[in-house]
Design a protein around this motif. Structure first.
Motif, PDB file in Angstrom:
ATOM      1  N   GLU A  67       0.907  -1.149  -0.004  1.00  0.00           N
ATOM      2  CA  GLU A  67       0.033  -0.007  -0.157  1.00  0.00           C
ATOM      3  C   GLU A  67       0.771   1.010   0.086  1.00  0.00           C
ATOM      4  O   GLU A  67       0.567   2.215  -0.527  1.00  0.00           O
ATOM      5  CB  GLU A  67      -0.833  -0.096   1.147  1.00  0.00           C
ATOM      6  CG  GLU A  67      -2.159  -1.232   1.068  1.00  0.00           C
ATOM      7  CD  GLU A  67      -2.652  -1.286   2.302  1.00  0.00           C
ATOM      8  OE1 GLU A  67      -3.751  -2.068   2.174  1.00  0.00           O
ATOM      9  OE2 GLU A  67      -2.593  -1.029   3.273  1.00  0.00           O
ATOM     10  N   ILE A  68       2.117   0.986   0.710  1.00  0.00           N
ATOM     11  CA  ILE A  68       2.805   2.326   0.813  1.00  0.00           C
ATOM     12  C   ILE A  68       3.603   2.611  -0.588  1.00  0.00           C
ATOM     13  O   ILE A  68       3.916   3.896  -1.118  1.00  0.00           O
ATOM     14  CB  ILE A  68       3.821   2.271   1.909  1.00  0.00           C
ATOM     15  CG1 ILE A  68       3.164   2.627   3.279  1.00  0.00           C
ATOM     16  CG2 ILE A  68       4.866   3.258   1.607  1.00  0.00           C
ATOM     17  CD1 ILE A  68       3.975   2.127   4.415  1.00  0.00           C
ATOM     18  N   ILE A  69       3.929   1.417  -1.283  1.00  0.00           N
ATOM     19  CA  ILE A  69       4.498   1.587  -2.491  1.00  0.00           C
ATOM     20  C   ILE A  69       3.521   2.184  -3.561  1.00  0.00           C
ATOM     21  O   ILE A  69       3.900   3.084  -4.145  1.00  0.00           O
ATOM     22  CB  ILE A  69       4.804   0.191  -3.057  1.00  0.00           C
ATOM     23  CG1 ILE A  69       6.177  -0.162  -2.222  1.00  0.00           C
ATOM     24  CG2 ILE A  69       5.297   0.336  -4.402  1.00  0.00           C
ATOM     25  CD1 ILE A  69       6.490  -1.712  -2.708  1.00  0.00           C
ATOM     26  N   LYS A  70       1.968   1.864  -3.287  1.00  0.00           N
ATOM     27  CA  LYS A  70       1.158   2.435  -3.990  1.00  0.00           C
ATOM     28  C   LYS A  70       0.900   3.835  -4.105  1.00  0.00           C
ATOM     29  O   LYS A  70       0.638   4.840  -4.695  1.00  0.00           O
ATOM     30  CB  LYS A  70      -0.115   1.770  -4.187  1.00  0.00           C
ATOM     31  CG  LYS A  70      -1.261   2.268  -5.091  1.00  0.00           C
ATOM     32  CD  LYS A  70      -2.285   1.431  -4.886  1.00  0.00           C
ATOM     33  CE  LYS A  70      -3.580   2.092  -5.889  1.00  0.00           C
ATOM     34  NZ  LYS A  70      -4.853   2.050  -4.871  1.00  0.00           N
ATOM     35  N   ASN A  71       0.899   4.249  -2.611  1.00  0.00           N
ATOM     36  CA  ASN A  71       0.465   5.569  -2.009  1.00  0.00           C
ATOM     37  C   ASN A  71       1.275   5.904  -0.851  1.00  0.00           C
ATOM     38  O   ASN A  71       0.936   5.409   0.258  1.00  0.00           O
ATOM     39  CB  ASN A  71      -0.874   5.635  -1.578  1.00  0.00           C
ATOM     40  CG  ASN A  71      -1.329   7.150  -1.363  1.00  0.00           C
ATOM     41  OD1 ASN A  71      -0.579   7.799  -1.033  1.00  0.00           O
ATOM     42  ND2 ASN A  71      -2.796   7.301  -1.538  1.00  0.00           N
ATOM     43  N   GLN A  72       2.350   6.646  -0.966  1.00  0.00           N
ATOM     44  CA  GLN A  72       3.232   6.971   0.210  1.00  0.00           C
ATOM     45  C   GLN A  72       2.745   7.838   1.308  1.00  0.00           C
ATOM     46  O   GLN A  72       3.076   7.944   2.417  1.00  0.00           O
ATOM     47  CB  GLN A  72       4.430   7.683  -0.336  1.00  0.00           C
ATOM     48  CG  GLN A  72       4.226   9.128  -0.767  1.00  0.00           C
ATOM     49  CD  GLN A  72       5.762   9.847  -1.059  1.00  0.00           C
ATOM     50  OE1 GLN A  72       6.817   9.091  -1.362  1.00  0.00           O
ATOM     51  NE2 GLN A  72       5.677  10.975  -1.673  1.00  0.00           N
ATOM     52  N   LYS A  73       1.206   8.353   0.951  1.00  0.00           N
ATOM     53  CA  LYS A  73       0.668   9.407   2.017  1.00  0.00           C
ATOM     54  C   LYS A  73       0.217   8.367   3.208  1.00  0.00           C
ATOM     55  O   LYS A  73      -0.719   7.453   2.831  1.00  0.00           O
ATOM     56  CB  LYS A  73      -0.309  10.203   1.452  1.00  0.00           C
ATOM     57  CG  LYS A  73       0.533  11.040   0.543  1.00  0.00           C
ATOM     58  CD  LYS A  73      -0.697  12.242   0.334  1.00  0.00           C
ATOM     59  CE  LYS A  73      -0.118  13.378  -0.668  1.00  0.00           C
ATOM     60  NZ  LYS A  73       1.066  13.745  -0.245  1.00  0.00           N
ATOM     61  N   VAL A  74       0.635   8.561   4.545  1.00  0.00           N
ATOM     62  CA  VAL A  74       0.222   7.809   5.575  1.00  0.00           C
ATOM     63  C   VAL A  74      -0.292   8.788   6.750  1.00  0.00           C
ATOM     64  O   VAL A  74      -0.001   9.883   6.880  1.00  0.00           O
ATOM     65  CB  VAL A  74       1.304   6.774   6.173  1.00  0.00           C
ATOM     66  CG1 VAL A  74       1.714   5.834   4.882  1.00  0.00           C
ATOM     67  CG2 VAL A  74       2.396   7.303   6.655  1.00  0.00           C
ATOM     68  N   SER A  75      -0.905   8.185   7.741  1.00  0.00           N
ATOM     69  CA  SER A  75      -1.193   8.975   9.062  1.00  0.00           C
ATOM     70  C   SER A  75      -0.927   7.962  10.237  1.00  0.00           C
ATOM     71  O   SER A  75      -1.475   6.799   9.997  1.00  0.00           O
ATOM     72  CB  SER A  75      -2.759   9.295   9.060  1.00  0.00           C
ATOM     73  OG  SER A  75      -3.059  10.182   9.966  1.00  0.00           O
TER      74      SER A  75
END
Length: 181
Positions: A67-75
């Motif tokens: 998921e981070i590879i696909k979208n690096q935005k996290v909370s």
């Protein structure tokens, strides 16, 4: 006051990795799943840098890595029940690829904990019973994720009124502003 609280935030985050039993030791990580829904899980806070980067370990085959590879935005969400402080941190996650850094952290992990990164099957795989889980001897899937914060929402639950401050990173500088809680 805004800068003093920011210093307190850094101090509490540091305690999350240096003090046994500190409430910030475990935090909730939010990513965006492949069907664009929020995906939450608890991870262990492993490292914290002077520029506020937050790191944790995982199995590189885990869903969170994909998921981070696909979208690096996290909370991430941290809560200190005694101090009644909540921190919500938004940022960009990245996977550490430097072999020297990976080896340095791997060598610090307790041998029993290394099993978390050496299963023959990826995390989340189905098995008939837990005793069916097998481990590799000379390989691992150890991975370090680092989050570079961009925003920090600080909330202090207090009487007679709560306190909320939003910190935003602009060109390596943190700016704070009071918000209505």
């Amino acid at each position: 006051m805004i800068s003093t609280i920011f210093s307190d935030i850094k101090s509490e985050l540091t305690k999350g990795i240096t003090e046994y039993g500190h409430p910030f030791r475990f935090f909730t990580l939010g990513t965006i799943s492949f069907d664009n829904t929020p995906n939450l899980r608890t991870v262990v806070f492993r490292d914290f840098s002077e520029n506020l980067d937050i790191s944790f370990f995982t199995d590189k085959r885990s869903r969170k890595v994909a998921e981070i590879i696909k979208n690096q935005k996290v909370s991430i969400l941290l809560y200190h029940p005694e101090k009644r402080i909540q921190l919500k941190i938004e940022g960009n996650a990245s996977i550490i690829k430097n072999d020297k850094i990976i080896t340095r952290y791997w060598n610090k992990i307790d041998d029993n904990s290394k099993n978390d990164y050496t299963t023959t099957l990826p995390p989340g795989s189905r098995v008939k019973k837990s005793s069916d889980i097998e481990y590799l001897n000379n390989e691992n899937y150890f991975c370090i994720i680092t989050i570079e914060p961009q925003k920090i929402d600080y909330l202090k639950l207090a009487k007679p009124s709560h306190l909320k401050i939003k910190y935003t990173k602009v060109s390596d500088q943190w700016n704070g502003e009071f918000l209505v809680p």
